[in-house]
Design an enzyme around this catalytic site. Structure first.
Site, mmCIF file in Angstrom:
data_model
loop_
_atom_site.group_PDB
_atom_site.id
_atom_site.type_symbol
_atom_site.label_atom_id
_atom_site.label_comp_id
_atom_site.label_asym_id
_atom_site.label_seq_id
_atom_site.Cartn_x
_atom_site.Cartn_y
_atom_site.Cartn_z
ATOM 1 N N LYS A 43 0.842 -1.192 0.000
ATOM 2 C CA LYS A 43 0.000 0.000 0.000
ATOM 3 C C LYS A 43 0.886 1.253 0.000
ATOM 4 C CE LYS A 43 -0.157 2.334 3.327
ATOM 5 N NZ LYS A 43 1.178 2.802 3.771
ATOM 6 N N TYR A 85 -3.868 4.852 6.267
ATOM 7 C CA TYR A 85 -4.100 4.234 7.582
ATOM 8 C C TYR A 85 -5.263 4.914 8.303
ATOM 9 C CZ TYR A 85 0.349 1.678 7.399
ATOM 10 O OH TYR A 85 1.358 0.820 7.062
#
Length: 327
Positions: free
Chosen positions: A99, A183
């Site tokens: 990611k 996140y």
């Protein structure tokens, strides 16, 4: 054990993934792809990787002919994810991708399509979704343990002293929103169990000499279909790692909620503190197990795409003076 080849031997591959692959039970470090001969030599000696399993970016496509390698894990700057995921898929290898999935929705969609067309799976490296502590707070949302979630506050950031890393370089996919921002976004999505309907965002920079091309700090607000709201914060200039969800009849919180060293939290039911030796090792074994059994991946390419849709909307909001963008 399935053989994994790491593409890109930067900090994350060196200090997190390679050590984790020494702890896995279903997969092993079988090959590497690097443009640096010195790294190739060092890794070959350290991890006993045969020369035939070492590739550079020019001969990478020959990996198609190597039966030792079942999975290609792309750990490059985000701007390079699309190219190497597509090339790995065309080589017939299963694909893991770190990611953020890619800088744009168009890139994500092309990566998903390439894997589908070549009948291989695509997993995104959302290590926290494999962490039992994350799964515990996701369960609160799903089962409405404390009633509906009404408000989430979530922060993900650290003070980055680097000045010439890809994270400060727009062309390489830099900027805090795609990196640490994912996140904070994941925290809000997983804590509500919903996808946001709208986003409003603001960018801030205190070090314009370093963050000339990209944002250093981002704040963004989300609205969800149930009426739940989220206030998210992310930064390369502020240290923060927390999540708090306030519900109709209670609350749950995590601090840290996205740490390499383990996540923990609490609720009216008591501590959320499940021990875990390595998030990365569990992620690798979970994804490998899913491949072996033909099961669904915990975080497939579609999960990465969901985040990047919101990230794109954050940039659109800022470009329009903080306007609320519908998703």
């Amino acid at each position: 054990k399935l053989g994994i080849a790491l593409v890109g031997l930067g900090n994350y591959a060196t200090n997190q993934l390679a050590p984790a692959l020494q702890q896995t039970s279903l997969c092993r470090l079988a090959g590497i792809v690097t443009g640096t001969p010195e790294k190739a030599e060092k890794w070959s000696k350290q991890y006993n990787i045969p020369t035939k399993n070492i590739y550079n970016y020019q001969n990478f496509d020959q990996i198609a002919n190597n039966p030792d390698i079942d999975v290609v894990y792309v750990v490059l700057p985000p701007s390079m994810h699309r190219e190497y995921v597509v090339r790995a898929a065309k080589a017939g290898k299963q694909v893991f991708c770190e990611k953020p999935m890619a800088p744009s929705v168009a890139d994500c969609e092309a990566m998903i399509k390439a894997c589908a067309d070549n009948k291989v799976k695509l997993a995104i490296g959302y290590r926290c979704q494999h962490d039992p502590n994350t799964q515990a707070y996701m369960k609160f949302a799903k089962e409405k343990t404390f009633g509906k979630v009404r408000m989430v506050t979530c922060g993900a950031g650290y003070f980055d002293a680097r000045t010439t890393h890809w994270k400060q370089n727009k062309a390489l996919g830099g900027g805090v929103m795609g990196d640490m921002g994912v996140y904070a976004l994941q925290g809000a999505r997983l804590a509500t169990g919903e996808e946001p309907m709208s986003v409003t965002a603001q960018f801030h920079t205190t070090r314009p000499d370093i963050y000339k091309e990209v944002e250093e700090t981002a704040t963004f607000q989300l609205e969800f279909p149930s009426g739940a709201l989220a206030a998210c914060h992310t930064s390369f200039g502020i240290n923060m790692n927390y999540l708090q969800a306030n519900c109709e009849k209670g609350w749950f919180k995590m601090e840290p909620f996205s740490s390499y060293s383990g996540n923990k939290g609490s609720s009216p039911q008591g501590p959320i503190d499940f021990p875990l030796q390595s998030q990365q090792a569990k992620q690798l074994d979970d994804d490998t197990s899913a491949l072996m059994k033909g099961m669904s991946l915990i975080a497939p390419g579609e999960e990465g795409l969901r985040d990047i849709r919101v990230v794109e909307a954050v940039y659109k909001s800022v470009a329009n003076g903080g306007k609320t963008i519908k998703l």
